[in-house]
Design an enzyme around this catalytic site. Sequence first.
Site, PDB file in Angstrom:
ATOM      1  N   HIS A 189      39.538  41.244  52.133  1.00 21.08           N
ATOM      2  CA  HIS A 189      39.389  40.074  51.254  1.00 21.08           C
ATOM      3  C   HIS A 189      38.027  39.395  51.372  1.00 21.08           C
ATOM      4  CE1 HIS A 189      40.075  37.998  54.991  1.00 21.08           C
ATOM      5  NE2 HIS A 189      39.751  36.854  54.393  1.00 21.08           N
ATOM      6  N   HIS A 233      33.945  35.643  49.948  1.00 21.68           N
ATOM      7  CA  HIS A 233      35.377  35.530  50.237  1.00 21.68           C
ATOM      8  C   HIS A 233      36.124  35.596  48.909  1.00 21.68           C
ATOM      9  CE1 HIS A 233      39.158  33.822  51.667  1.00 21.68           C
ATOM     10  NE2 HIS A 233      38.711  33.970  52.902  1.00 21.68           N
TER      11      HIS A 233
END
Length: 166
Positions: free
Chosen positions: A71, A86
């Site tokens: 992620h 992110h």
Amino acid sequence: MFKKLFGKGKEVQKDIAIYTPLTGEFVKIEDIPDPVFAQKMMGEGFGINPTEGEVVSPIAGRVDNVFPTKHAIGLKADNGLELLVHIGLDTVQLDGEGFEVLVSSGDEVNVGDPLVRFNLEYINNNAKSVISPIIITNTDQAASINIYDENAVIKGETKVIDVTMN
């Protein structure tokens, strides 16, 4: 002077431009719906509310860290700038589901090189938010940071920050 004469050493640029790694809507860091990012606890930056599921490199440098949960990716420029991309908020809990990482730690990257593909619909349905923070994690080492307030941004094309490192 000797470095220039004999070609030893590499001249490192202190200035660097950061481009958006995602196509979508620019979000001011203060408006990211997560206090860790909005209050700049991790550093200065911005967010993108993506309209497609591909992340490209926002800088020229190398891949410093690929999170095991896919992620997030850490990047490092030659001048020492460290950047965290992110994807979404609270996406660590997805444990890699919906993400396809296209690079490895240590890979050299240029602006626009694909880093991650992700299933936007899956993340939208299973995470807190798809808004994706892009954070300078070593803000304390920057002499100046100039963030441009953009609206719609295009991955690898729209410049959003100019940074001068110490």
